[in-house]
Design a protein around this motif. Structure first.
Motif, PDB file in Angstrom:
ATOM      1  N   MET A  49      -5.293   4.208   3.844  1.00 18.76           N
ATOM      2  CA  MET A  49      -6.640   3.725   4.107  1.00 18.76           C
ATOM      3  C   MET A  49      -7.141   2.950   2.889  1.00 18.76           C
ATOM      4  N   GLY A  50      -8.231   2.214   3.064  1.00 18.08           N
ATOM      5  CA  GLY A  50      -8.799   1.443   1.966  1.00 18.08           C
ATOM      6  C   GLY A  50      -9.566   0.251   2.492  1.00 18.08           C
ATOM      7  N   LYS A  51     -10.321  -0.366   1.607  1.00 19.67           N
ATOM      8  CA  LYS A  51     -11.137  -1.506   1.998  1.00 19.67           C
ATOM      9  C   LYS A  51     -10.273  -2.700   2.370  1.00 19.67           C
ATOM     10  N   SER A  52     -10.825  -3.593   3.175  1.00 23.24           N
ATOM     11  CA  SER A  52     -10.119  -4.824   3.530  1.00 23.24           C
ATOM     12  C   SER A  52      -9.774  -5.599   2.263  1.00 23.24           C
ATOM     13  N   GLY A  53      -8.551  -6.106   2.224  1.00 19.12           N
ATOM     14  CA  GLY A  53      -8.138  -6.907   1.086  1.00 19.12           C
ATOM     15  C   GLY A  53      -7.536  -6.134  -0.066  1.00 19.12           C
ATOM     16  N   CYS A  54      -7.389  -4.801   0.080  1.00 20.05           N
ATOM     17  CA  CYS A  54      -6.858  -4.012  -1.037  1.00 20.05           C
ATOM     18  C   CYS A  54      -5.329  -3.979  -1.051  1.00 20.05           C
ATOM     19  N   GLY A  55      -4.691  -4.591  -0.054  1.00 19.76           N
ATOM     20  CA  GLY A  55      -3.241  -4.712  -0.090  1.00 19.76           C
ATOM     21  C   GLY A  55      -2.474  -3.818   0.857  1.00 19.76           C
ATOM     22  N   LYS A  56      -3.163  -3.215   1.829  1.00 17.80           N
ATOM     23  CA  LYS A  56      -2.499  -2.275   2.745  1.00 17.80           C
ATOM     24  C   LYS A  56      -1.385  -2.961   3.540  1.00 17.80           C
ATOM     25  N   THR A  57      -1.717  -4.071   4.185  1.00 20.92           N
ATOM     26  CA  THR A  57      -0.727  -4.775   4.995  1.00 20.92           C
ATOM     27  C   THR A  57       0.394  -5.324   4.130  1.00 20.92           C
ATOM     28  N   THR A  58       0.054  -5.826   2.958  1.00 17.25           N
ATOM     29  CA  THR A  58       1.076  -6.333   2.039  1.00 17.25           C
ATOM     30  C   THR A  58       2.047  -5.226   1.653  1.00 17.25           C
ATOM     31  N   LEU A  59       1.535  -4.033   1.402  1.00 13.25           N
ATOM     32  CA  LEU A  59       2.400  -2.905   1.054  1.00 13.25           C
ATOM     33  C   LEU A  59       3.375  -2.602   2.188  1.00 13.25           C
ATOM     34  N   LEU A  60       2.888  -2.605   3.423  1.00 15.54           N
ATOM     35  CA  LEU A  60       3.779  -2.351   4.555  1.00 15.54           C
ATOM     36  C   LEU A  60       4.859  -3.419   4.658  1.00 15.54           C
ATOM     37  N   LYS A  61       4.489  -4.669   4.447  1.00 13.38           N
ATOM     38  CA  LYS A  61       5.474  -5.760   4.515  1.00 13.38           C
ATOM     39  C   LYS A  61       6.539  -5.608   3.434  1.00 13.38           C
ATOM     40  N   ILE A  62       6.137  -5.116   2.275  1.00 15.24           N
ATOM     41  CA  ILE A  62       7.101  -4.868   1.198  1.00 15.24           C
ATOM     42  C   ILE A  62       8.046  -3.735   1.593  1.00 15.24           C
ATOM     43  N   LEU A  63       7.497  -2.679   2.180  1.00 16.46           N
ATOM     44  CA  LEU A  63       8.329  -1.553   2.599  1.00 16.46           C
ATOM     45  C   LEU A  63       9.358  -1.982   3.640  1.00 16.46           C
ATOM     46  N   ILE A  64       8.934  -2.834   4.570  1.00 16.30           N
ATOM     47  CA  ILE A  64       9.833  -3.284   5.631  1.00 16.30           C
ATOM     48  C   ILE A  64      10.859  -4.280   5.093  1.00 16.30           C
ATOM     49  N   GLY A  65      10.490  -4.998   4.017  1.00 16.85           N
ATOM     50  CA  GLY A  65      11.385  -6.001   3.448  1.00 16.85           C
ATOM     51  C   GLY A  65      11.027  -7.424   3.792  1.00 16.85           C
ATOM     52  N   ILE A  66       9.868  -7.624   4.420  1.00 23.43           N
ATOM     53  CA  ILE A  66       9.409  -8.968   4.761  1.00 23.43           C
ATOM     54  C   ILE A  66       8.908  -9.703   3.524  1.00 23.43           C
ATOM     55  N   GLU A  67       8.258  -8.959   2.630  1.00 25.38           N
ATOM     56  CA  GLU A  67       7.762  -9.518   1.368  1.00 25.38           C
ATOM     57  C   GLU A  67       8.513  -8.876   0.210  1.00 25.38           C
ATOM     58  N   HIS A  68       8.592  -9.611  -0.893  1.00 24.72           N
ATOM     59  CA  HIS A  68       9.286  -9.116  -2.074  1.00 24.72           C
ATOM     60  C   HIS A  68       8.372  -9.252  -3.283  1.00 24.72           C
ATOM     61  N   PRO A  69       8.056  -8.132  -3.929  1.00 27.71           N
ATOM     62  CA  PRO A  69       7.115  -8.169  -5.050  1.00 27.71           C
ATOM     63  C   PRO A  69       7.704  -8.845  -6.278  1.00 27.71           C
ATOM     64  N   GLN A  70       6.804  -9.306  -7.159  1.00 23.50           N
ATOM     65  CA  GLN A  70       7.254  -9.929  -8.394  1.00 23.50           C
ATOM     66  C   GLN A  70       7.829  -8.899  -9.367  1.00 23.50           C
ATOM     67  N   SER A  71       7.343  -7.673  -9.279  1.00 26.97           N
ATOM     68  CA  SER A  71       7.867  -6.619 -10.144  1.00 26.97           C
ATOM     69  C   SER A  71       7.679  -5.272  -9.469  1.00 26.97           C
ATOM     70  N   GLY A  72       8.381  -4.276  -9.978  1.00 27.04           N
ATOM     71  CA  GLY A  72       8.309  -2.931  -9.420  1.00 27.04           C
ATOM     72  C   GLY A  72       9.529  -2.599  -8.581  1.00 27.04           C
ATOM     73  N   THR A  73       9.617  -1.344  -8.167  1.00 26.65           N
ATOM     74  CA  THR A  73      10.782  -0.882  -7.416  1.00 26.65           C
ATOM     75  C   THR A  73      10.362  -0.041  -6.219  1.00 26.65           C
ATOM     76  N   ILE A  74      11.255   0.021  -5.235  1.00 25.39           N
ATOM     77  CA  ILE A  74      11.082   0.893  -4.078  1.00 25.39           C
ATOM     78  C   ILE A  74      12.333   1.744  -3.968  1.00 25.39           C
TER      79      ILE A  74
END
Length: 198
Positions: free
Chosen positions: A34-59
């Motif tokens: 949960m969280g406010k709009s624009g805080c990155g919730k959807t982006t996080l899901l896309k990273i988990l699925i592999g659609i997006e790739h972060p500039q840094s960090g690990t999963i």
């Protein structure tokens, strides 16, 4: 194995949607984000699925075959309901039709998706993700467009079909987290590196 996100930073141009973000999703449990709009919730899901790739960090611990429900239904509008589902399962048509009945879509198998209501399309999208039978389920506002009674019915269906699997879902509604039986709620803060666990 838990899914662990460590120090993820995701930028679009100069805008950092996620900044040094970390979270953990327990294996075999349901976690609601949960969280406010624009805080990155959807982006996080896309990273988990592999659609997006972060500039840094690990999963760590992400399953090899995630199943997903996106905010958009992403259905083939001109195809029948059955033809939208067939490519995602080895089940015979009779079994798919039985599953349609379980989500309140009995008799729609030969109906073109484009003539369905928004709530019916949503149920087709959810059923598709279940029929795919991934080893985890990632959902972005899965109950969008569903009334309270239908939400409960579909939540019960999802719980029945995902026993023992890791389920991660984004919602703005604490009631939706409750009916999904979420063991964990993660509240994503704005532009902070930690998470608040409830």
């Amino acid at each position: 194995m838990n899914i662990t996100v460590k120090n993820i930073t995701m930028k679009y141009g100069e805008k950092a949607v996620l900044s040094d973000y970390s979270a953990e999703f327990p294996d075999g449990q349901t976690t609601c984000i949960m969280g406010k709009s624009g805080c990155g919730k959807t982006t996080l899901l896309k990273i988990l699925i592999g659609i997006e790739h972060p500039q840094s960090g690990t999963i760590e611990g992400m399953t090899e075959k995630p199943s997903a429900v996106f905010q958009e239904d992403r259905l083939f509008e001109d195809f029948s309901v059955l033809n939208n589902l067939r490519p995602f399962t080895d089940k015979p048509d009779s079994d798919i039709i039985a599953e349609l009945s379980e989500v309140g879509l009995s008799g729609t198998e030969n109906t073109a998706v484009k003539v369905l209501s928004g709530g019916m399309k949503r149920r087709v999208a959810i059923l598709r993700s279940i029929l795919y039978n991934g080893d985890s389920l990632i959902m972005d506002e899965p109950f969008k467009g569903l009334d309270a009674e239908t939400k409960q019915k579909i939540a019960n269906y999802i719980k029945k079909k995902t026993i023992g699997k890791t389920v991660i879902t984004v919602t703005h509604d604490e009631r939706e987290a409750e009916i999904l039986g979420a063991a964990n709620i993660i509240v994503m803060p704005d532009n902070k590196s930690n998470t608040e666990l409830i």
